[in-house]
Design a protein around this motif. Structure first.
Motif, PDB file in Angstrom:
ATOM      1  N   GLY A   1      11.869   5.680  15.750  1.00 53.72           N
ATOM      2  CA  GLY A   1      11.229   6.749  14.990  1.00 53.72           C
ATOM      3  C   GLY A   1      10.559   6.300  13.708  1.00 53.72           C
ATOM      4  O   GLY A   1       9.799   7.063  13.095  1.00 53.72           O
ATOM      5  N   GLU A   2      10.810   5.060  13.277  1.00 51.38           N
ATOM      6  CA  GLU A   2      10.151   4.545  12.079  1.00 51.38           C
ATOM      7  C   GLU A   2       8.640   4.495  12.253  1.00 51.38           C
ATOM      8  O   GLU A   2       7.906   4.430  11.265  1.00 51.38           O
ATOM      9  CB  GLU A   2      10.688   3.148  11.738  1.00 51.38           C
ATOM     10  CG  GLU A   2      10.325   2.688  10.339  1.00 51.38           C
ATOM     11  CD  GLU A   2      10.863   1.297  10.024  1.00 51.38           C
ATOM     12  OE1 GLU A   2      10.616   0.807   8.911  1.00 51.38           O
ATOM     13  OE2 GLU A   2      11.529   0.707  10.902  1.00 51.38           O
ATOM     14  N   ALA A   3       8.175   4.548  13.491  1.00 52.92           N
ATOM     15  CA  ALA A   3       6.740   4.588  13.736  1.00 52.92           C
ATOM     16  C   ALA A   3       6.111   5.809  13.077  1.00 52.92           C
ATOM     17  O   ALA A   3       4.915   5.795  12.720  1.00 52.92           O
ATOM     18  CB  ALA A   3       6.462   4.609  15.239  1.00 52.92           C
ATOM     19  N   PHE A   4       6.896   6.870  12.906  1.00 53.94           N
ATOM     20  CA  PHE A   4       6.404   8.080  12.237  1.00 53.94           C
ATOM     21  C   PHE A   4       6.814   8.140  10.768  1.00 53.94           C
ATOM     22  O   PHE A   4       6.125   8.768   9.961  1.00 53.94           O
ATOM     23  CB  PHE A   4       6.906   9.326  12.962  1.00 53.94           C
ATOM     24  CG  PHE A   4       6.165   9.647  14.218  1.00 53.94           C
ATOM     25  CD1 PHE A   4       5.002  10.417  14.188  1.00 53.94           C
ATOM     26  CD2 PHE A   4       6.606   9.178  15.447  1.00 53.94           C
ATOM     27  CE1 PHE A   4       4.307  10.716  15.338  1.00 53.94           C
ATOM     28  CE2 PHE A   4       5.909   9.478  16.613  1.00 53.94           C
ATOM     29  CZ  PHE A   4       4.757  10.248  16.563  1.00 53.94           C
ATOM     30  N   SER A   5       7.920   7.511  10.411  1.00 48.92           N
ATOM     31  CA  SER A   5       8.436   7.661   9.047  1.00 48.92           C
ATOM     32  C   SER A   5       8.037   6.536   8.100  1.00 48.92           C
ATOM     33  O   SER A   5       8.188   6.668   6.884  1.00 48.92           O
ATOM     34  CB  SER A   5       9.961   7.763   9.089  1.00 48.92           C
ATOM     35  OG  SER A   5      10.539   6.566   9.614  1.00 48.92           O
ATOM     36  N   TYR A   6       7.499   5.438   8.607  1.00 47.94           N
ATOM     37  CA  TYR A   6       7.190   4.271   7.788  1.00 47.94           C
ATOM     38  C   TYR A   6       6.281   4.633   6.618  1.00 47.94           C
ATOM     39  O   TYR A   6       5.139   5.083   6.800  1.00 47.94           O
ATOM     40  CB  TYR A   6       6.549   3.187   8.656  1.00 47.94           C
ATOM     41  CG  TYR A   6       6.285   1.882   7.937  1.00 47.94           C
ATOM     42  CD1 TYR A   6       7.298   0.940   7.765  1.00 47.94           C
ATOM     43  CD2 TYR A   6       5.025   1.594   7.428  1.00 47.94           C
ATOM     44  CE1 TYR A   6       7.054  -0.264   7.119  1.00 47.94           C
ATOM     45  CE2 TYR A   6       4.776   0.396   6.768  1.00 47.94           C
ATOM     46  CZ  TYR A   6       5.795  -0.526   6.612  1.00 47.94           C
ATOM     47  OH  TYR A   6       5.550  -1.717   5.956  1.00 47.94           O
ATOM     48  N   HIS A   7       6.775   4.478   5.413  1.00 45.83           N
ATOM     49  CA  HIS A   7       6.039   4.734   4.153  1.00 45.83           C
ATOM     50  C   HIS A   7       5.471   6.155   4.079  1.00 45.83           C
ATOM     51  O   HIS A   7       4.534   6.401   3.307  1.00 45.83           O
ATOM     52  CB  HIS A   7       4.906   3.720   3.976  1.00 45.83           C
ATOM     53  CG  HIS A   7       5.379   2.372   3.535  1.00 45.83           C
ATOM     54  ND1 HIS A   7       4.546   1.447   2.947  1.00 45.83           N
ATOM     55  CD2 HIS A   7       6.598   1.758   3.620  1.00 45.83           C
ATOM     56  CE1 HIS A   7       5.218   0.346   2.670  1.00 45.83           C
ATOM     57  NE2 HIS A   7       6.475   0.520   3.085  1.00 45.83           N
ATOM     58  N   ASN A   8       5.993   7.057   4.904  1.00 44.29           N
ATOM     59  CA  ASN A   8       5.497   8.448   4.923  1.00 44.29           C
ATOM     60  C   ASN A   8       3.988   8.521   5.155  1.00 44.29           C
ATOM     61  O   ASN A   8       3.306   9.428   4.676  1.00 44.29           O
ATOM     62  CB  ASN A   8       5.840   9.163   3.605  1.00 44.29           C
ATOM     63  CG  ASN A   8       7.326   9.306   3.410  1.00 44.29           C
ATOM     64  OD1 ASN A   8       8.048   9.659   4.333  1.00 44.29           O
ATOM     65  ND2 ASN A   8       7.800   9.015   2.204  1.00 44.29           N
TER      66      ASN A   8
ATOM     67  N   GLN B   1       0.846  -1.199   0.000  1.00 42.78           N
ATOM     68  CA  GLN B   1       0.000   0.000   0.000  1.00 42.78           C
ATOM     69  C   GLN B   1       0.882   1.249   0.000  1.00 42.78           C
ATOM     70  O   GLN B   1       1.055   1.924   1.010  1.00 42.78           O
ATOM     71  CB  GLN B   1      -0.931  -0.007   1.222  1.00 42.78           C
ATOM     72  CG  GLN B   1      -1.979  -1.112   1.177  1.00 42.78           C
ATOM     73  CD  GLN B   1      -2.779  -1.191   2.463  1.00 42.78           C
ATOM     74  OE1 GLN B   1      -2.288  -0.878   3.543  1.00 42.78           O
ATOM     75  NE2 GLN B   1      -4.032  -1.605   2.356  1.00 42.78           N
ATOM     76  N   THR B   2       1.418   1.568  -1.159  1.00 41.54           N
ATOM     77  CA  THR B   2       2.337   2.697  -1.276  1.00 41.54           C
ATOM     78  C   THR B   2       1.685   3.922  -1.913  1.00 41.54           C
ATOM     79  O   THR B   2       2.328   4.972  -2.014  1.00 41.54           O
ATOM     80  CB  THR B   2       3.555   2.291  -2.119  1.00 41.54           C
ATOM     81  OG1 THR B   2       3.108   1.819  -3.406  1.00 41.54           O
ATOM     82  CG2 THR B   2       4.331   1.173  -1.428  1.00 41.54           C
ATOM     83  N   ASN B   3       0.442   3.803  -2.319  1.00 46.09           N
ATOM     84  CA  ASN B   3      -0.276   4.923  -2.935  1.00 46.09           C
ATOM     85  C   ASN B   3      -0.889   5.778  -1.834  1.00 46.09           C
ATOM     86  O   ASN B   3      -1.953   5.448  -1.301  1.00 46.09           O
ATOM     87  CB  ASN B   3      -1.339   4.398  -3.886  1.00 46.09           C
ATOM     88  CG  ASN B   3      -2.004   5.510  -4.694  1.00 46.09           C
ATOM     89  OD1 ASN B   3      -2.054   6.667  -4.269  1.00 46.09           O
ATOM     90  ND2 ASN B   3      -2.517   5.161  -5.864  1.00 46.09           N
ATOM     91  N   LEU B   4      -0.244   6.881  -1.486  1.00 49.54           N
ATOM     92  CA  LEU B   4      -0.727   7.711  -0.384  1.00 49.54           C
ATOM     93  C   LEU B   4      -2.041   8.378  -0.719  1.00 49.54           C
ATOM     94  O   LEU B   4      -2.876   8.625   0.178  1.00 49.54           O
ATOM     95  CB  LEU B   4       0.328   8.763  -0.025  1.00 49.54           C
ATOM     96  CG  LEU B   4       1.648   8.231   0.549  1.00 49.54           C
ATOM     97  CD1 LEU B   4       2.572   9.392   0.905  1.00 49.54           C
ATOM     98  CD2 LEU B   4       1.399   7.348   1.772  1.00 49.54           C
TER      99      LEU B   4
END
Length: 370
Positions: free
Chosen positions: A267-274, A190-193
């Protein structure tokens, strides 16, 4: 059975406690409660109102988030054992949590429990803007504490789960991983924001519209006693329908627990897949859209005045003028609410009297009960 107990049975008295709440439904006597001391009254008078409201909002969000993520933890940590839950159970955990939050805390703060709802109440219902920041802070804090407590209670199981996912080369921050117990993450494909934005926006708009309708004092189809369960159920419906795609539904619910995930999983909790900005922020414009749709296209403010939930900005004269311009008279066939509106316009309004209740669920419930 002792003589004293036999004598009590003959008095038809109810003991103090849960039975006191049903006294209005039964013609029985209730044992007198302990008198309220002046010391207690002085303490409650000195207690700041803003503190009571913040505590109520934080507690309400805690009551909503705590059972929801606890059910999520039970399900995700025991996927091989169906006895420990399912998506159906998680939806009900959030639904009942929201209902209990409203029942326990809404009478103090108005029962917002969602930053988007606080902003909507300020936009449409006259809630003071100066209170918005501390309401939102309290809501996020309540969610944070819920996440912290669930992590502490499930610490051993989460640590073992995290060790297993790390050993498998998956890390800890992904959809279905340890961090997703606390907040939402999109799936690996699911990379389509834009797609995720659309899903979140529509889900939050749906919830916001139903919630706003439940709080409409002119709505004859929702009673105060049923509203907490209806509001909880609409959240559950969206969980059941879209959790596999990834939804958040509440800024405070997501941000508070996402901070917990960031503390323990990085911090990946905030940055994961933007993705995190969608989970945190989309709820606000979506709920504003839903409530604007209701206010501009569905709301009947004259019925709201008739229920005693509002008054004309120009007072009795303004209401009378509107009734005349609308060709409403005593001879016209009118619903009971319209008859009440005419009476208020003719004889003077008392809508602004009585104790002040904060804008939100409690005000709508008070109005619907009259």
């Amino acid at each position: 059975m002792s003589d004293n107990n036999m004598q009590r049975l003959h008095t038809n008295d109810l003991e103090l406690g849960a039975t006191e709440a049903i006294q209005k439904h039964y013609e029985r006597h209730v044992v007198s409660t302990k008198p309220v001391s002046q010391r207690k009254l002085d303490f409650e008078r000195a207690r700041p109102r803003w503190l009571r409201e913040m505590v109520a909002e934080a507690t309400g969000v805690f009551f909503y988030v705590y059972p929801g993520i606890a059910a999520t933890a039970g399900f995700m940590l025991n996927k091989q054992d169906a006895a420990f839950g399912s998506l159906f159970q998680i939806g009900f955990a959030f639904a009942f949590g929201i209902a209990f939050a409203i029942i326990t805390c809404a009478s103090t703060s108005g029962g917002h429990f969602n930053p988007a709802m606080t902003i909507c109440f300020a936009t449409w219902q006259g809630f003071p803007w100066k209170k918005v920041p501390y309401y939102i802070f309290a809501q996020i804090f309540g969610s944070f504490m819920a996440g912290l407590l669930v992590y502490g209670q499930y610490h051993e199981q989460i640590a073992a789960f995290a060790a297993a996912t790390k050993a498998a080369g998956e890390g800890t921050v992904f959809n279905g991983g340890p961090a997703s117990i606390f907040c939402s993450f999109p799936g690996p494909t699911q990379t389509n924001l834009g797609y995720l934005f659309f899903i979140e926006f529509f889900v939050d708009s749906y919830i916001g519209f139903v919630l706003w309708a439940c709080l409409d004092p002119a709505n004859p189809f929702i009673a105060p006693a049923a509203a907490p369960w209806a509001i909880g159920l609409v959240y559950a419906l969206m969980v059941w329908g879209f959790a596999d795609i990834t939804i958040s539904t509440n800024l405070a619910r997501d941000l508070g627990t996402r901070i917990v995930a960031a503390i323990f999983f990085g911090g990946e909790a905030f940055s994961y897949h933007n993705y995190s900005w969608i989970a945190i922020l989309v709820n606000v414009p979506a709920t504003l859209f839903a409530t604007a749709y209701y206010e501009l296209l569905v709301r009947d403010s004259l019925q709201k005045i008739g229920k005693g939930a509002a008054f004309h900005e120009d007072g009795e004269e303004g209401l009378n003028l509107h009734l005349v311009k609308s060709n409403i008279s005593r001879q016209s066939p009118m619903s009971p609410n319209m008859q009440k509106v005419f009476s208020l316009g003719s004889n003077g309004s008392t809508l602004n009297s009585g104790p002040k209740m904060e804008t939100g669920f409690s005000l709508a419930a008070e109005t619907n009960s009259n």
